[in-house]
Scaffold this motif. Structure first.
Motif, mmCIF file in Angstrom:
data_model
loop_
_atom_site.group_PDB
_atom_site.id
_atom_site.type_symbol
_atom_site.label_atom_id
_atom_site.label_comp_id
_atom_site.label_asym_id
_atom_site.label_seq_id
_atom_site.Cartn_x
_atom_site.Cartn_y
_atom_site.Cartn_z
ATOM 1 N N TRP A 167 38.030 53.231 74.096
ATOM 2 C CA TRP A 167 39.089 53.985 73.415
ATOM 3 C C TRP A 167 39.958 53.055 72.581
ATOM 4 O O TRP A 167 40.273 51.931 72.992
ATOM 5 C CB TRP A 167 39.973 54.709 74.431
ATOM 6 C CG TRP A 167 41.052 55.563 73.810
ATOM 7 C CD1 TRP A 167 40.945 56.852 73.410
ATOM 8 C CD2 TRP A 167 42.398 55.169 73.522
ATOM 9 N NE1 TRP A 167 42.146 57.293 72.882
ATOM 10 C CE2 TRP A 167 43.055 56.278 72.946
ATOM 11 C CE3 TRP A 167 43.118 53.981 73.699
ATOM 12 C CZ2 TRP A 167 44.390 56.237 72.533
ATOM 13 C CZ3 TRP A 167 44.454 53.938 73.290
ATOM 14 C CH2 TRP A 167 45.065 55.054 72.716
ATOM 15 N N GLN A 168 40.337 53.562 71.395
ATOM 16 C CA GLN A 168 41.401 52.974 70.580
ATOM 17 C C GLN A 168 42.252 54.119 70.067
ATOM 18 O O GLN A 168 41.797 55.263 69.992
ATOM 19 C CB GLN A 168 40.837 52.190 69.397
ATOM 20 C CG GLN A 168 40.153 50.888 69.737
ATOM 21 C CD GLN A 168 39.705 50.147 68.486
ATOM 22 O OE1 GLN A 168 39.811 50.653 67.374
ATOM 23 N NE2 GLN A 168 39.199 48.938 68.677
ATOM 24 N N GLU A 169 43.496 53.818 69.715
ATOM 25 C CA GLU A 169 44.357 54.864 69.172
ATOM 26 C C GLU A 169 43.687 55.445 67.928
ATOM 27 O O GLU A 169 43.376 54.730 66.977
ATOM 28 C CB GLU A 169 45.733 54.298 68.810
ATOM 29 C CG GLU A 169 46.765 55.338 68.488
ATOM 30 C CD GLU A 169 47.140 56.198 69.695
ATOM 31 O OE1 GLU A 169 46.818 57.417 69.625
ATOM 32 O OE2 GLU A 169 47.713 55.705 70.662
ATOM 33 N N GLN A 170 43.477 56.762 67.935
ATOM 34 C CA GLN A 170 42.750 57.393 66.838
ATOM 35 C C GLN A 170 43.654 57.825 65.700
ATOM 36 O O GLN A 170 43.208 57.976 64.560
ATOM 37 C CB GLN A 170 41.964 58.584 67.380
ATOM 38 C CG GLN A 170 40.871 58.168 68.351
ATOM 39 C CD GLN A 170 40.177 59.341 69.008
ATOM 40 O OE1 GLN A 170 40.716 60.442 69.100
ATOM 41 N NE2 GLN A 170 38.965 59.127 69.481
ATOM 42 N N PHE A 171 44.921 58.022 65.972
ATOM 43 C CA PHE A 171 45.877 58.353 64.916
ATOM 44 C C PHE A 171 47.304 58.077 65.377
ATOM 45 O O PHE A 171 47.997 57.265 64.798
ATOM 46 C CB PHE A 171 45.730 59.822 64.489
ATOM 47 C CG PHE A 171 46.529 60.170 63.264
ATOM 48 C CD1 PHE A 171 46.112 59.767 62.008
ATOM 49 C CD2 PHE A 171 47.719 60.889 63.365
ATOM 50 C CE1 PHE A 171 46.858 60.065 60.872
ATOM 51 C CE2 PHE A 171 48.462 61.205 62.241
ATOM 52 C CZ PHE A 171 48.029 60.791 60.993
ATOM 53 N N GLY A 172 47.756 58.762 66.428
ATOM 54 C CA GLY A 172 49.136 58.615 66.873
ATOM 55 C C GLY A 172 50.034 59.613 66.175
ATOM 56 O O GLY A 172 50.892 59.261 65.369
ATOM 57 N N HIS A 173 49.824 60.902 66.478
ATOM 58 C CA HIS A 173 50.514 61.964 65.740
ATOM 59 C C HIS A 173 52.021 61.873 65.865
ATOM 60 O O HIS A 173 52.766 62.253 64.953
ATOM 61 C CB HIS A 173 50.018 63.333 66.225
ATOM 62 C CG HIS A 173 50.111 64.400 65.200
ATOM 63 N ND1 HIS A 173 51.197 65.247 65.089
ATOM 64 C CD2 HIS A 173 49.267 64.766 64.199
ATOM 65 C CE1 HIS A 173 51.002 66.088 64.091
ATOM 66 N NE2 HIS A 173 49.842 65.811 63.538
ATOM 67 N N VAL A 174 52.511 61.345 66.994
ATOM 68 C CA VAL A 174 53.962 61.234 67.178
ATOM 69 C C VAL A 174 54.582 60.312 66.139
ATOM 70 O O VAL A 174 55.769 60.436 65.823
ATOM 71 C CB VAL A 174 54.275 60.758 68.616
ATOM 72 C CG1 VAL A 174 53.902 59.291 68.810
ATOM 73 C CG2 VAL A 174 55.743 60.979 68.961
ATOM 74 N N LEU A 175 53.795 59.402 65.583
ATOM 75 C CA LEU A 175 54.319 58.523 64.529
ATOM 76 C C LEU A 175 54.765 59.321 63.317
ATOM 77 O O LEU A 175 55.876 59.121 62.796
ATOM 78 C CB LEU A 175 53.252 57.503 64.111
ATOM 79 C CG LEU A 175 52.864 56.449 65.135
ATOM 80 C CD1 LEU A 175 51.656 55.656 64.647
ATOM 81 C CD2 LEU A 175 54.036 55.514 65.423
ATOM 82 N N ILE A 176 53.924 60.243 62.851
ATOM 83 C CA ILE A 176 54.313 60.992 61.654
ATOM 84 C C ILE A 176 55.396 62.014 61.981
ATOM 85 O O ILE A 176 56.190 62.377 61.104
ATOM 86 C CB ILE A 176 53.106 61.641 60.960
ATOM 87 C CG1 ILE A 176 52.414 62.688 61.843
ATOM 88 C CG2 ILE A 176 52.115 60.569 60.519
ATOM 89 C CD1 ILE A 176 51.311 63.455 61.123
ATOM 90 N N GLU A 177 55.465 62.475 63.225
ATOM 91 C CA GLU A 177 56.544 63.376 63.619
ATOM 92 C C GLU A 177 57.878 62.647 63.555
ATOM 93 O O GLU A 177 58.868 63.171 63.032
ATOM 94 C CB GLU A 177 56.277 63.924 65.019
ATOM 95 C CG GLU A 177 55.063 64.839 65.084
ATOM 96 C CD GLU A 177 54.630 65.182 66.491
ATOM 97 O OE1 GLU A 177 53.788 66.090 66.646
ATOM 98 O OE2 GLU A 177 55.114 64.532 67.439
ATOM 99 N N ALA A 178 57.912 61.414 64.075
ATOM 100 C CA ALA A 178 59.138 60.620 64.022
ATOM 101 C C ALA A 178 59.506 60.271 62.590
ATOM 102 O O ALA A 178 60.682 60.361 62.184
ATOM 103 C CB ALA A 178 58.970 59.348 64.851
ATOM 104 N N MET A 179 58.526 59.871 61.799
ATOM 105 C CA MET A 179 58.787 59.515 60.411
ATOM 106 C C MET A 179 59.360 60.697 59.636
ATOM 107 O O MET A 179 60.254 60.536 58.803
ATOM 108 C CB MET A 179 57.500 58.998 59.763
ATOM 109 C CG MET A 179 57.047 57.644 60.317
ATOM 110 S SD MET A 179 55.261 57.305 60.130
ATOM 111 C CE MET A 179 55.106 57.109 58.365
ATOM 112 N N ALA A 180 58.866 61.892 59.908
ATOM 113 C CA ALA A 180 59.369 63.084 59.224
ATOM 114 C C ALA A 180 60.828 63.340 59.563
ATOM 115 O O ALA A 180 61.622 63.735 58.694
ATOM 116 C CB ALA A 180 58.516 64.298 59.591
ATOM 117 N N VAL A 181 61.190 63.116 60.819
ATOM 118 C CA VAL A 181 62.571 63.340 61.255
ATOM 119 C C VAL A 181 63.510 62.293 60.678
ATOM 120 O O VAL A 181 64.718 62.533 60.534
ATOM 121 C CB VAL A 181 62.632 63.353 62.802
ATOM 122 C CG1 VAL A 181 64.055 63.363 63.312
ATOM 123 C CG2 VAL A 181 61.877 64.564 63.340
#
Length: 416
Positions: A302-316
């Motif tokens: 396994w490796q991080e495939q995207f990290g959706h919380v990153l774009i959620e934080a960036m949007a905020v």
């Protein structure tokens, strides 16, 4: 650049300028929240999506069962029972259900969102060949895992059948090439975000302490222990200790060990533990942070495939830093907020910089919000996906596709 080539599905009869009908097969779209990407495709007149998804689905690794939610917009949708639904890669539909959906929609393209070694991807590849349809698929897999001979044969057949591959990250696209895939490919996340769900916050939280957070599953691969160790490094200075608070939001198998580690490191009083929150509560948690950290670590499988919380934080409007794990660097898009996996000293240095340089935090927040608007909203992802669909159906000369990864690389910088 990848060029569209003729695939096994045969030439498309799509008239020039007509929005293609696309039958999307995927369990991801069982819930309305994720259907918003398909709604963005439909709303923009980019394509006419239809959906086939499980009526009920709950793989063992998810720990819960989901029921199909009918779309909130006029998209043809088919909810069907699946066989062997306890494994993400091991389920498939009855041939009757799949053929009925194809006959009802009469699609120009069959698009399956499942790994190419999965049974449902194999089923869709067989159906595409039998029905004379072009095939496209989505893949996240960014680690070359050992597969059984049957799985490898399945993957080989899907790759030979597909005209378009949509890879969720650059490493996934690279693996496809190594497996012998020769069709068109584009790098895009599976899902973006709905801008209204993550509105920009008015200002950073008040208070003297720097609030550093993690939001996600508490499992070893997410590296939360590294964040605790980095915080402990800063806490050795009494003045620093008073200026740092950790917010850990989530649940999982590693929670008890992490709480014990925080106590062992002497920072238990500086850590706020929040339970996992539903999707609609994530923005509020993020808005209360000065900095979000994603300290993921790679494993052989396994490796991080995207990290959706990153774009959620960036949007905020929350600055983000992350490990050089999997797709995290390409999502963040700049080098000055990355640290090597397992390097708690480097992470501690980034936390200290975030504490001491509010102008840097402000720049990260501004650039991150701009990046999300340009690349990662549902509208942007839908537009890029529909453009790739149309290109792979184009008649005549090959049509060049500019992978999203190329655009990301062009925007990546070292920052200030």
């Amino acid at each position: 650049m990848a060029a569209v080539a003729e695939g096994a599905g045969g030439p498309s009869a799509l008239p020039a300028g007509a929005p293609p009908k696309v039958l999307v097969v995927g369990h991801t779209y069982m819930v309305r929240m994720n259907q918003r990407k398909l709604e963005a495709v439909w709303r923009g007149g980019l394509a006419e999506p239809a959906l086939l998804a499980p009526a009920r689905f709950g793989p063992n690794e998810w720990g819960r069962v989901f029921e199909f939610e009918p779309p909130a917009f006029p998209m043809p949708a088919f909810a069907a029972p699946v066989f062997f639904g306890r494994r993400v890669g091991g389920y498939f539909y009855s041939w009757h259900r799949l053929r009925r959906a194809i006959r009802a929609v009469r699609p120009d393209l069959l698009h399956v969102e499942a790994e190419p070694y999965s049974l449902v991807a194999l089923q869709c590849a067989l159906a595409a060949r039998l029905c004379g349809l072009p095939l496209s698929f989505f893949t996240w897999e960014n680690v070359d895992r050992r597969l059984s001979p049957a799985r490898r044969l399945s993957r080989r057949f899907v790759l030979r059948s597909a005209r378009l591959a949509v890879a969720g990250n650059e490493a996934a696209a690279g693996l496809l090439a190594g497996y012998g895939y020769r069709g068109a490919s584009v790098v895009l996340p599976q899902l973006g975000i709905e801008a209204a769900d993550f509105p920009p916050r008015a200002a950073e939280p008040d208070g003297e302490a720097l609030r550093v957070g993690f939001v996600g599953r508490l499992i070893p691969e997410k590296g939360v222990d590294l964040l605790l160790r980095a915080a402990a490094r800063l806490a050795r200075d009494a003045a620093t200790a008073r200026s740092l608070r950790l917010v850990i939001c989530g649940g999982g198998s590693d929670e008890a060990r992490l709480r014990a580690l925080a106590a062992e490191l002497g920072i238990a009083g500086r850590v706020e533990w929040l339970p996992a929150v539903p999707h609609e509560g994530v923005a509020e948690v993020l808005a209360g942070l000065h900095l979000l950290v994603l300290p993921s670590r790679s494993s052989p499988t396994w490796q991080e495939q995207f990290g959706h919380v990153l774009i959620e934080a960036m949007a905020v409007g929350v600055p983000v830093v992350g490990a050089r794990s999997g797709a995290i660097p390409e999502v963040i898009g700049r080098d000055d907020c990355l640290f090597a996996e397992e390097d708690d000293a480097a992470l501690a240095a980034l936390l200290a910089r975030a504490r001491d340089e509010p102008a840097w935090r402000e720049e990260l927040a501004r650039r991150g919000a701009e990046r999300v608007k340009k690349l990662y909203t549902h509208d942007r992802v839908a537009e890029a996906l529909a453009r790739a669909w149309r290109a792979c159906l184009h008649q005549g000369r090959p049509v060049a596709l500019e992978p999203a990864a190329a655009r990301m690389a062009g925007e990546r910088g070292s920052g200030g």
